[in-house]
Design a protein around this motif. Sequence first.
Motif, PDB file in Angstrom:
ATOM      1  N   LYS A  68       0.818  -1.276  -0.031  1.00 33.57           N
ATOM      2  CA  LYS A  68       0.031  -0.058   0.142  1.00 33.57           C
ATOM      3  C   LYS A  68       0.795   1.440  -0.092  1.00 33.57           C
ATOM      4  O   LYS A  68       2.044   1.202   0.335  1.00 33.57           O
ATOM      5  CB  LYS A  68      -0.883   0.056   1.225  1.00 33.57           C
ATOM      6  N   SER A  69       0.505   2.224  -0.573  1.00 34.92           N
ATOM      7  CA  SER A  69       1.054   3.651  -0.460  1.00 34.92           C
ATOM      8  C   SER A  69       1.537   4.004   0.888  1.00 34.92           C
ATOM      9  O   SER A  69       0.856   3.921   1.804  1.00 34.92           O
ATOM     10  CB  SER A  69       0.224   4.600  -1.090  1.00 34.92           C
ATOM     11  N   GLY A  70       2.649   4.262   1.221  1.00 36.40           N
ATOM     12  CA  GLY A  70       3.292   4.548   2.548  1.00 36.40           C
ATOM     13  C   GLY A  70       3.828   3.407   3.326  1.00 36.40           C
ATOM     14  O   GLY A  70       4.394   3.564   4.180  1.00 36.40           O
ATOM     15  N   ASP A  71       3.776   2.189   2.681  1.00 44.13           N
ATOM     16  CA  ASP A  71       4.406   0.881   3.443  1.00 44.13           C
ATOM     17  C   ASP A  71       5.879   1.362   3.598  1.00 44.13           C
ATOM     18  O   ASP A  71       6.645   1.747   2.485  1.00 44.13           O
ATOM     19  CB  ASP A  71       4.049  -0.153   2.737  1.00 44.13           C
ATOM     20  N   ARG A  72       6.616   0.888   4.645  1.00 47.89           N
ATOM     21  CA  ARG A  72       8.030   1.189   4.760  1.00 47.89           C
ATOM     22  C   ARG A  72       8.744  -0.318   4.748  1.00 47.89           C
ATOM     23  O   ARG A  72       8.295  -1.163   5.136  1.00 47.89           O
ATOM     24  CB  ARG A  72       8.100   1.503   6.405  1.00 47.89           C
ATOM     25  N   ILE A  73       9.522  -0.314   3.816  1.00 48.82           N
ATOM     26  CA  ILE A  73      10.122  -1.689   3.307  1.00 48.82           C
ATOM     27  C   ILE A  73      11.687  -1.633   3.818  1.00 48.82           C
ATOM     28  O   ILE A  73      12.147  -0.601   3.832  1.00 48.82           O
ATOM     29  CB  ILE A  73      10.213  -1.856   1.862  1.00 48.82           C
ATOM     30  N   GLN A  74      12.141  -2.682   4.404  1.00 49.33           N
ATOM     31  CA  GLN A  74      13.424  -2.986   4.613  1.00 49.33           C
ATOM     32  C   GLN A  74      14.232  -3.990   4.319  1.00 49.33           C
ATOM     33  O   GLN A  74      13.718  -5.161   4.454  1.00 49.33           O
ATOM     34  CB  GLN A  74      13.584  -2.675   6.369  1.00 49.33           C
ATOM     35  N   LEU A  75      15.346  -4.006   3.387  1.00 54.81           N
ATOM     36  CA  LEU A  75      15.945  -4.951   2.870  1.00 54.81           C
ATOM     37  C   LEU A  75      17.404  -4.850   3.443  1.00 54.81           C
ATOM     38  O   LEU A  75      18.225  -3.959   3.081  1.00 54.81           O
ATOM     39  CB  LEU A  75      16.001  -4.700   1.363  1.00 54.81           C
ATOM     40  N   GLY A  76      17.483  -5.863   4.331  1.00 51.36           N
ATOM     41  CA  GLY A  76      18.810  -5.731   4.789  1.00 51.36           C
ATOM     42  C   GLY A  76      18.815  -4.709   5.953  1.00 51.36           C
ATOM     43  O   GLY A  76      18.041  -4.569   6.714  1.00 51.36           O
ATOM     44  N   GLU A  77      19.873  -3.501   5.713  1.00 51.66           N
ATOM     45  CA  GLU A  77      19.869  -2.308   6.336  1.00 51.66           C
ATOM     46  C   GLU A  77      19.383  -1.332   5.810  1.00 51.66           C
ATOM     47  O   GLU A  77      19.586  -0.174   6.103  1.00 51.66           O
ATOM     48  CB  GLU A  77      21.388  -2.085   6.955  1.00 51.66           C
ATOM     49  N   VAL A  78      18.946  -1.258   4.475  1.00 51.47           N
ATOM     50  CA  VAL A  78      18.454  -0.227   3.590  1.00 51.47           C
ATOM     51  C   VAL A  78      16.851   0.024   3.768  1.00 51.47           C
ATOM     52  O   VAL A  78      16.226  -1.063   3.698  1.00 51.47           O
ATOM     53  CB  VAL A  78      18.628  -0.578   2.154  1.00 51.47           C
ATOM     54  N   LYS A  79      16.663   1.130   4.429  1.00 49.77           N
ATOM     55  CA  LYS A  79      15.106   1.437   4.486  1.00 49.77           C
ATOM     56  C   LYS A  79      14.579   2.174   3.346  1.00 49.77           C
ATOM     57  O   LYS A  79      15.007   3.238   2.814  1.00 49.77           O
ATOM     58  CB  LYS A  79      15.098   2.037   5.969  1.00 49.77           C
ATOM     59  N   LEU A  80      13.142   1.804   2.861  1.00 45.22           N
ATOM     60  CA  LEU A  80      12.670   2.403   1.680  1.00 45.22           C
ATOM     61  C   LEU A  80      11.112   2.644   1.968  1.00 45.22           C
ATOM     62  O   LEU A  80      10.702   2.125   2.786  1.00 45.22           O
ATOM     63  CB  LEU A  80      12.710   1.506   0.351  1.00 45.22           C
ATOM     64  N   ILE A  81      10.684   3.740   1.314  1.00 44.70           N
ATOM     65  CA  ILE A  81       9.133   3.801   1.414  1.00 44.70           C
ATOM     66  C   ILE A  81       8.562   3.756  -0.084  1.00 44.70           C
ATOM     67  O   ILE A  81       9.061   4.318  -1.110  1.00 44.70           O
ATOM     68  CB  ILE A  81       8.905   5.214   1.840  1.00 44.70           C
ATOM     69  N   PHE A  82       7.497   2.847  -0.035  1.00 45.32           N
ATOM     70  CA  PHE A  82       6.697   2.750  -1.278  1.00 45.32           C
ATOM     71  C   PHE A  82       5.648   3.712  -1.412  1.00 45.32           C
ATOM     72  O   PHE A  82       4.836   4.129  -0.468  1.00 45.32           O
ATOM     73  CB  PHE A  82       6.141   1.278  -1.339  1.00 45.32           C
ATOM     74  N   ASP A  83       5.482   4.481  -2.446  1.00 48.40           N
ATOM     75  CA  ASP A  83       4.689   5.636  -2.746  1.00 48.40           C
ATOM     76  C   ASP A  83       3.986   5.398  -4.195  1.00 48.40           C
ATOM     77  O   ASP A  83       4.462   5.209  -4.959  1.00 48.40           O
ATOM     78  CB  ASP A  83       5.330   7.005  -2.507  1.00 48.40           C
ATOM     79  N   VAL A  84       2.735   5.827  -4.081  1.00 52.52           N
ATOM     80  CA  VAL A  84       2.004   5.972  -5.460  1.00 52.52           C
ATOM     81  C   VAL A  84       2.018   7.376  -5.779  1.00 52.52           C
ATOM     82  O   VAL A  84       1.522   8.495  -5.024  1.00 52.52           O
ATOM     83  CB  VAL A  84       0.661   5.427  -5.415  1.00 52.52           C
ATOM     84  N   LEU A  85       2.542   7.884  -6.860  1.00 52.84           N
ATOM     85  CA  LEU A  85       2.578   9.252  -7.521  1.00 52.84           C
ATOM     86  C   LEU A  85       1.294   9.723  -8.100  1.00 52.84           C
ATOM     87  O   LEU A  85       0.932   9.029  -8.947  1.00 52.84           O
ATOM     88  CB  LEU A  85       3.795   9.247  -8.431  1.00 52.84           C
TER      89      LEU A  85
END
Length: 442
Positions: free
Chosen positions: A424-441
């Motif tokens: 969902k838009s705004g979900d916080r994703i972490q791959l190893g120690e890299v932190k990302l946010i998924f967003d719908v533009l």
Amino acid sequence: MSGAMEQKTPEISDRGMRRRLFLLLFLVVCVSPTAFAQFLDETINQGKASTVRVITDLGHGSGFVISDRGDVGTNFHVIEGAKEILVVFASGDRIYVYPAKVIATEERQDLAIIKIQESIPNSRVVTLAVSETTSGQDVMSIGFPGIVDNLDFSSDSRLEQISENVFKGDKTAISLQTPATFPGNVGKGSGSHIVHSAKISGGNSGGPLIDLEARVVGINTFIPDPETTSVDYAFSVPAARLAELARKNGVKVTVSTARVSAPGSSGGLMIMLFVVVAALSVVTFMMALRRPRTILVDGLSRLTGSRSHRSKASSGAPSPAQQPPPAAGSGNRAGMTLRGRDPEGNSYCFNFDADTFRKAGGRLYLGRNKSLCQFQLPQDSVSRQHAALIAKHDAVYLEDRNSGNGTLINGREIGLGDSAARLKSGDRIQLGEVKLIFDVLS
């Protein structure tokens, strides 16, 4: 004069490109035999995910999961005379501890099967390779050498008990329950034991000896007495013996009769020959082009449709409304983005849309290796192909690719074998120690 010079420039460029291509071909031919013998990260992670520590009131050893019903293979001498047996497995920041009972033994072969009452979360059931190993075959020992016997979990300040048999801990505490791996080669593969050079020592007993496909070929059992011999080799019981013990006692295991080609065998040579022929074909094709590099880059861009890039921009986290992404298979041109930072402060921003998914066959991969992934995250904690974004059922899902350091969504880990999680838009994703946010533009 100027016009003549301009006509010669592409000729020089093409000649330089040809020299580079021939150099690349030479490196491929030289490196290929070595590359075939390497254990992939995925293979090592699969081996670790099947290995457990076996603790008794008399000592400790190793073991591995042989069925999805809680059956574990180990050595007879690991559990011999024990009144209490525990099976310990680490995954993520969790340590799982289960009481076990002995259900089958073969003292002469130094084999035993113990059982716990449930399957272990995030563990992997092994395949037993029952064909004979061959001299020179690549193998790897996995287990727990040098770990202190009878760790008292309740008194370890780095561990917090969160249920009857589950503990939560920091990296130091978890590392004590993470198995060690040592590669080697088979010296003698036939007979009552496999003789190999993969290191084992006290605590490795009962652990798996795996091949290049993560299949168990043997059960590590002992090393020669260092006081009587200086030869550096170890002994493992062939996996076929454990498969036979399981069959006699009604334990269902997965077996494989296929062989893994030893280095330098005809199978390896055939693969190397195929690589050489394919490389020569590419060189011939590119030499026939007027502008090989321009045409190749353009073709790859059209094929992948990926617009990933890495920037040093601010990682200000957006706060969009929690809404599902646009239909991945529709004509909706609204874009999506993944952005964030790693611990070193490097920023990442990947933009994509439904058309990007369509051109990539419905999957976009994230990881450290740019040749395996559309979106590259060159950070040590990220696996070579760490996770995948999947477009299906008019939504976007995230799937872990059996990564070494795990994948989390909003703090919840996607474990090995779990279904892909819908984003969902705004979900916080972490791959190893890299932190990302998924967003719908919008």
